[in-house]
Write a protein that holds these residues in place. Structure first.
Motif, short mmCIF file in Angstrom:
data_model
loop_
_atom_site.label_atom_id
_atom_site.label_comp_id
_atom_site.label_asym_id
_atom_site.label_seq_id
_atom_site.Cartn_x
_atom_site.Cartn_y
_atom_site.Cartn_z
N ARG A 29 -34.93 -13.35 -1.11
CA ARG A 29 -33.70 -13.20 -0.33
C ARG A 29 -32.64 -14.19 -0.83
N ASP A 30 -33.07 -15.44 -1.01
CA ASP A 30 -32.14 -16.48 -1.49
C ASP A 30 -31.63 -16.17 -2.89
N LEU A 31 -32.50 -15.66 -3.76
CA LEU A 31 -32.08 -15.31 -5.11
C LEU A 31 -31.08 -14.16 -5.10
N LEU A 32 -31.31 -13.16 -4.28
CA LEU A 32 -30.36 -12.04 -4.20
C LEU A 32 -29.00 -12.51 -3.69
N LEU A 33 -29.00 -13.40 -2.71
CA LEU A 33 -27.73 -13.96 -2.23
C LEU A 33 -27.03 -14.72 -3.34
N ALA A 34 -27.79 -15.48 -4.12
CA ALA A 34 -27.20 -16.25 -5.23
C ALA A 34 -26.62 -15.31 -6.29
N LEU A 35 -27.31 -14.20 -6.57
CA LEU A 35 -26.79 -13.24 -7.55
C LEU A 35 -25.48 -12.62 -7.06
N ASP A 36 -25.43 -12.28 -5.78
CA ASP A 36 -24.18 -11.75 -5.22
C ASP A 36 -23.07 -12.80 -5.31
N GLN A 37 -23.42 -14.05 -5.01
CA GLN A 37 -22.44 -15.13 -5.06
C GLN A 37 -21.96 -15.36 -6.49
N LEU A 38 -22.85 -15.24 -7.46
CA LEU A 38 -22.47 -15.39 -8.86
C LEU A 38 -21.45 -14.33 -9.27
N THR A 39 -21.69 -13.10 -8.87
CA THR A 39 -20.76 -12.02 -9.18
C THR A 39 -19.38 -12.29 -8.55
N ILE A 45 -12.95 -16.51 -10.20
CA ILE A 45 -12.44 -17.36 -11.28
C ILE A 45 -11.50 -16.55 -12.18
N ALA A 46 -11.84 -15.30 -12.44
CA ALA A 46 -10.97 -14.46 -13.27
C ALA A 46 -9.61 -14.27 -12.59
N GLU A 47 -9.59 -14.22 -11.25
CA GLU A 47 -8.35 -14.01 -10.52
C GLU A 47 -7.57 -15.30 -10.26
N GLN A 48 -8.28 -16.40 -9.96
CA GLN A 48 -7.63 -17.63 -9.49
C GLN A 48 -7.71 -18.79 -10.47
N GLY A 49 -8.56 -18.65 -11.46
CA GLY A 49 -8.85 -19.80 -12.32
C GLY A 49 -9.96 -20.63 -11.68
N ALA A 50 -10.39 -21.65 -12.40
CA ALA A 50 -11.51 -22.49 -11.94
C ALA A 50 -10.98 -23.58 -11.01
N THR A 51 -10.73 -23.20 -9.76
CA THR A 51 -10.26 -24.16 -8.76
C THR A 51 -11.37 -25.15 -8.45
N PRO A 52 -11.06 -26.30 -7.87
CA PRO A 52 -12.11 -27.25 -7.50
C PRO A 52 -13.19 -26.63 -6.61
N GLU A 53 -12.78 -25.78 -5.67
CA GLU A 53 -13.75 -25.13 -4.79
C GLU A 53 -14.68 -24.21 -5.58
N LEU A 54 -14.13 -23.42 -6.49
CA LEU A 54 -14.95 -22.51 -7.29
C LEU A 54 -15.83 -23.28 -8.26
N ARG A 55 -15.33 -24.39 -8.78
CA ARG A 55 -16.16 -25.23 -9.65
C ARG A 55 -17.35 -25.79 -8.88
N ALA A 56 -17.14 -26.17 -7.61
CA ALA A 56 -18.24 -26.68 -6.78
C ALA A 56 -19.28 -25.59 -6.55
N ILE A 57 -18.82 -24.36 -6.32
CA ILE A 57 -19.75 -23.24 -6.14
C ILE A 57 -20.52 -23.00 -7.43
#
Length: 172
Positions: A29-39, A45-57
């Protein structure tokens, strides 16, 4: 390890659909959530650039996939698969061998993805986000198929044979 380009991977039979989330092992379950989060992360990042929040994720995801996913595969290889490979059920053995092949491919894919995600996390430029997203899609698709095969075919049989508990943990 001999690296196999994704294009050179053989076509294989489709996997069963993923079971409902409430019946999956906690790790899956945790891995599937991580895969969705990765996508989502790579799309953002493609839309906003690598913001500090996205870099932390990106940092958090990299650590999780690097540690949890790889440790999970090592545990399966050590504690679950050997007993199943000794089975007289040829179909089960074939499924387990496919899962072992998946582990190799997932590791190969991660060796490409992990350092690039680290670069994003640490704000190091030069990462080709569209190429990273395409590679991540290959990784995520394979991982989802892998989990589907484990959860719908191999884990139920391992439970039936007494090698795995209901929670997806190896029995002592």
């Amino acid at each position: 390890m001999q690296l196999v380009p994704v294009a050179a991977r053989p076509a294989r039979a489709p996997t069963p659909p993923l079971p409902l989330p409430e019946v999956l092992s906690a790790t899956h379950r945790d891995l599937l959530l991580a895969l969705d989060q990765l996508t989502r992360l790579l799309r953002d990042i493609a839309e906003q650039g690598a913001t500090p929040e996205l870099r932390a994720i990106a940092h958090s995801l990299t650590r999780f996939l690097d540690e949890t996913g790889r440790a999970h595969h090592a545990e399966e290889e050590r504690a679950v698969f050997p007993a199943l490979l000794a089975s007289s059920d040829a179909d089960l053995v074939q499924h387990v061998r496919r899962l072992q092949q998946d582990h190799g491919w997932l590791e190969q894919d991660w060796l490409e993805l992990g350092p690039q995600l680290d670069a994003v996390a640490y704000g190091i430029g030069g990462v080709d986000i569209p190429a990273l997203a395409a590679a991540a899609e290959v990784y995520c698709t394979l991982y989802r198929e892998h989990i589907a095969l484990e959860e719908s075919v191999v884990y139920p049989e391992a439970r039936r044979l007494g090698f795995l508990s209901e929670g997806g943990h190896r029995r002592a």
